[in-house]
Design a protein around this motif. Structure first.
Motif, mmCIF file in Angstrom:
data_model
loop_
_atom_site.group_PDB
_atom_site.id
_atom_site.type_symbol
_atom_site.label_atom_id
_atom_site.label_comp_id
_atom_site.label_asym_id
_atom_site.label_seq_id
_atom_site.Cartn_x
_atom_site.Cartn_y
_atom_site.Cartn_z
ATOM 1 N N LEU A 56 -23.441 -24.608 -26.517
ATOM 2 C CA LEU A 56 -24.187 -23.376 -26.269
ATOM 3 C C LEU A 56 -24.213 -23.041 -24.784
ATOM 4 O O LEU A 56 -24.022 -21.876 -24.392
ATOM 5 N N LEU A 57 -24.419 -24.049 -23.936
ATOM 6 C CA LEU A 57 -24.442 -23.818 -22.492
ATOM 7 C C LEU A 57 -23.034 -23.623 -21.923
ATOM 8 O O LEU A 57 -22.872 -22.990 -20.873
ATOM 9 N N SER A 58 -22.044 -24.153 -22.599
ATOM 10 C CA SER A 58 -20.668 -24.048 -22.103
ATOM 11 C C SER A 58 -20.018 -22.712 -22.450
ATOM 12 O O SER A 58 -19.037 -22.325 -21.792
ATOM 13 N N ALA A 59 -20.522 -22.023 -23.469
ATOM 14 C CA ALA A 59 -19.902 -20.762 -23.888
ATOM 15 C C ALA A 59 -19.855 -19.727 -22.759
ATOM 16 O O ALA A 59 -18.800 -19.122 -22.519
ATOM 17 N N PRO A 60 -20.952 -19.486 -22.020
ATOM 18 C CA PRO A 60 -20.856 -18.528 -20.905
ATOM 19 C C PRO A 60 -19.872 -18.974 -19.825
ATOM 20 O O PRO A 60 -19.196 -18.134 -19.220
ATOM 21 N N ALA A 89 -12.579 -29.855 -24.109
ATOM 22 C CA ALA A 89 -13.393 -30.960 -23.596
ATOM 23 C C ALA A 89 -14.772 -30.971 -24.243
ATOM 24 O O ALA A 89 -15.285 -32.027 -24.639
ATOM 25 N N VAL A 90 -15.390 -29.795 -24.375
ATOM 26 C CA VAL A 90 -16.711 -29.702 -24.984
ATOM 27 C C VAL A 90 -16.648 -30.125 -26.451
ATOM 28 O O VAL A 90 -17.494 -30.893 -26.935
ATOM 29 N N SER A 91 -15.647 -29.660 -27.165
ATOM 30 C CA SER A 91 -15.502 -30.010 -28.576
ATOM 31 C C SER A 91 -15.303 -31.505 -28.736
ATOM 32 O O SER A 91 -15.863 -32.127 -29.661
ATOM 33 N N ALA A 128 -16.571 -17.410 -27.753
ATOM 34 C CA ALA A 128 -17.018 -17.200 -29.135
ATOM 35 C C ALA A 128 -16.804 -18.467 -29.965
ATOM 36 O O ALA A 128 -17.629 -18.805 -30.825
ATOM 37 N N TRP A 129 -15.707 -19.167 -29.707
ATOM 38 C CA TRP A 129 -15.422 -20.423 -30.428
ATOM 39 C C TRP A 129 -16.537 -21.439 -30.187
ATOM 40 O O TRP A 129 -17.042 -22.077 -31.115
ATOM 41 N N LEU A 130 -16.946 -21.593 -28.917
ATOM 42 C CA LEU A 130 -17.998 -22.560 -28.585
ATOM 43 C C LEU A 130 -19.334 -22.151 -29.194
ATOM 44 O O LEU A 130 -20.130 -23.008 -29.597
ATOM 45 N N LEU A 131 -19.599 -20.855 -29.274
ATOM 46 C CA LEU A 131 -20.819 -20.403 -29.946
ATOM 47 C C LEU A 131 -20.784 -20.773 -31.431
ATOM 48 O O LEU A 131 -21.802 -21.199 -31.995
ATOM 49 N N ALA A 132 -19.619 -20.600 -32.051
ATOM 50 C CA ALA A 132 -19.493 -20.980 -33.467
ATOM 51 C C ALA A 132 -19.694 -22.481 -33.642
ATOM 52 O O ALA A 132 -20.384 -22.926 -34.574
ATOM 53 N N LEU A 133 -19.123 -23.274 -32.739
ATOM 54 C CA LEU A 133 -19.290 -24.729 -32.807
ATOM 55 C C LEU A 133 -20.758 -25.115 -32.663
ATOM 56 O O LEU A 133 -21.277 -25.956 -33.415
#
Length: 495
Positions: A15-19, A36-38, A116-121
């Motif tokens: 969530l913090l990485s998406a922006p 990396a986040v995933s 958007a991908w990171l928000l979905a994750l």
């Protein structure tokens, strides 16, 4: 101290990485950040799965406010398994995404795409760990909005109508869910799932609870693409970027089924007499129809992505069938197939993505001669197709074997269910064989470019998925243990 915060990592970190991904100056850095986040979330999910492997339940009070007054993050064997599915699918898709994303999406849009991908994750992970009904709804909406963006970035104009259909159906499903949650909140004054289960047992009026159960079940069935509420899914998979199809096919519908089972067994199962019997009576015929009709439509499809979409409709029928058996064995079969099918279908869509990168299309005719042009990629598809069918020594066989064992406990009804399972499996042989026939027994067109195998960044993970399917076909102890604990949790309040 850091390990104590692990339960919120699957939500907070992406969530913090998406922006940050949206602000990356180029597509390479955005991709590396997302990957990396995933990967961090996946490692965290493994740690959490180990922590609850023996049946332990982790409860984390966000902000120090203890449930039911505060927001609770709750992780048990079932939620840990879902975290593994979501984060594993995301990591697999991102690891292999670069060639197909570069082909499908303009470079200047890619940082926003990965955001958007990171928000979905974050949202799918949030659904898996949320301990209250309203936060599940919040994460459900975030996941839907992010998924609409991911699908709409498909390379063809058909992605927009597919996204619009998904948006309409998803909005209706979320609205039904929210109405049901509102009704149970009106009756109990709480939104915490564990507290809801206790308070609904003493509810003075059961008619609003029955209505709430109907709204929640229908809304989540729509979000999970349960037959006949599945019409949005095959087009969404077919028109989305190939990497997005890998991610969503492995995780999206499984997460919604997870929420459906949580509500219908844990919340409503303990409150309403004969609720579970009504649940089974209503959904078992739909599960059987999904298995047969989904497979039948897949047999006729000319687009391989849509073929796999309708195959998923059938496979969701297997999962639902296991749940409707109302037994620990049946629910164990359902949960273990959620895990195994995520591996299988994620791997199959990865193979298709690799083929599309070199071939340029997903129509069956475009795959003519692919077995000779891309032998390693096509062999991976064949192995995963065998697992989908349920060939022995594969993870798919374990799923169906456990489901057959659970069905045998049902007597004469079980025999009829086993016949339906066998028929659907034979139909899966037919549509997988259609791809094999075109790839291996038809000559490629003369005007095609020279043969080129898939990029190694896609080929190595593809064979990694083949290896996992074989490994869990030979030694299914880990998913079976987690699925067994999940089934015991769900059956705790069954009536």
């Amino acid at each position: 101290m850091l390990a104590a915060q692990f339960p919120v990592f699957p939500v907070i970190i992406p969530l913090l990485s998406a922006p940050l991904a949206a602000l990356m100056p180029n597509r390479l850095l955005a991709w590396l950040l997302a990957l990396a986040v995933s990967l961090v979330v996946f490692v965290t999910a493994i740690f959490l799965a180990i922590s609850v492997y023996d049946g332990t339940i982790i409860s984390y009070a966000v902000g120090g406010w203890v449930a039911p007054y505060g927001i609770e993050v709750r992780i048990d064997a079932f939620s840990a398994l879902m975290l593994l599915v979501v984060s594993g699918a995301s990591t697999l898709a991102l690891l292999t995404a670069k060639p197909s994303i570069d082909q499908d999406i303009a470079a200047d849009r890619q940082p926003l795409f990965y955001a958007a991908w990171l928000l979905a994750l974050a949202a799918y992970g949030g659904i898996a760990v949320a301990g209250d009904a309203f936060n599940i709804f919040v994460f459900m909406e975030i996941s839907s909005l992010a998924s609409y963006v991911l699908i709409a970035n498909g390379p063809h104009r058909g992605a927009l109508p597919a996204t619009f259909k998904y948006l309409v159906m998803g909005t209706v499903g979320a609205s039904f869910y929210l109405i049901g949650v509102g009704l149970v909140y009106m009756m109990t004054g709480t939104l915490n799932l564990a507290d809801l289960s206790q308070r609904l047992m003493n509810a003075p009026h059961l008619h609003p609870v029955m209505l709430a159960a109907a709204f929640v079940t229908i809304g989540l069935a729509l979000k999970a693409a349960i037959f006949p509420l599945h019409v949005w899914m095959p087009n969404a998979y077919a028109k989305a970027p190939s990497a997005v199809a890998v991610f969503l096919a492995a995780s999206a519908t499984k997460v919604m089924l997870y929420v459906l089972f949580r509500f219908d067994f844990l919340v409503f199962g303990g409150a309403l007499a004969l609720h579970d019997l009504h649940f089974a009576s209503f959904l078992m015929p739909l599960a059987l129809l999904a298995m047969i009709i989904g497979s039948a439509v897949a047999m006729r499809e000319q687009n391989i992505k849509r073929m796999m979409g309708y195959s998923s409709v059938a496979q969701l029928g297997y999962i639902l069938l296991g749940a409707t058996l109302l037994s620990t064995a049946g629910l164990t079969a359902a949960v273990v197939h959620m895990f195994n099918h995520a591996m299988i279908k994620g791997g199959l869509f990865l193979a298709i993505a690799a083929l599309v990168v070199r071939i340029g299309g997903a129509d069956l005719k475009a795959f003519e001669g692919a077995g000779r042009r891309m032998p390693w990629t096509m062999a991976g598809f064949v192995f995963l197709g065998m697992s989908l069918v349920g060939v022995p020594l594969t993870a798919g066989f374990i799923s169906k074997w456990v489901l057959v064992e659970a069905a045998l406990e049902q007597g004469a009804l079980g025999v009829a269910l086993i016949v339906a399972i066998l028929i659907s499996s034979l139909m899966a042989v037919v549509y997988i064989w259609r791809v094999v026939e075109v790839a291996y027994f038809r000559a490629p067109a003369d005007d095609l470019p020279p043969p080129r195998e898939a990029p190694l960044v896609m080929l190595i993970p593809l064979w990694g998925m083949v290896g996992l399917n074989i490994y869990f076909g030979l030694d299914p102890h880990i998913p079976m243990e987690l699925a067994g604990h999940a089934a015991q949790i769900l059956m705790e309040h069954a009536k």
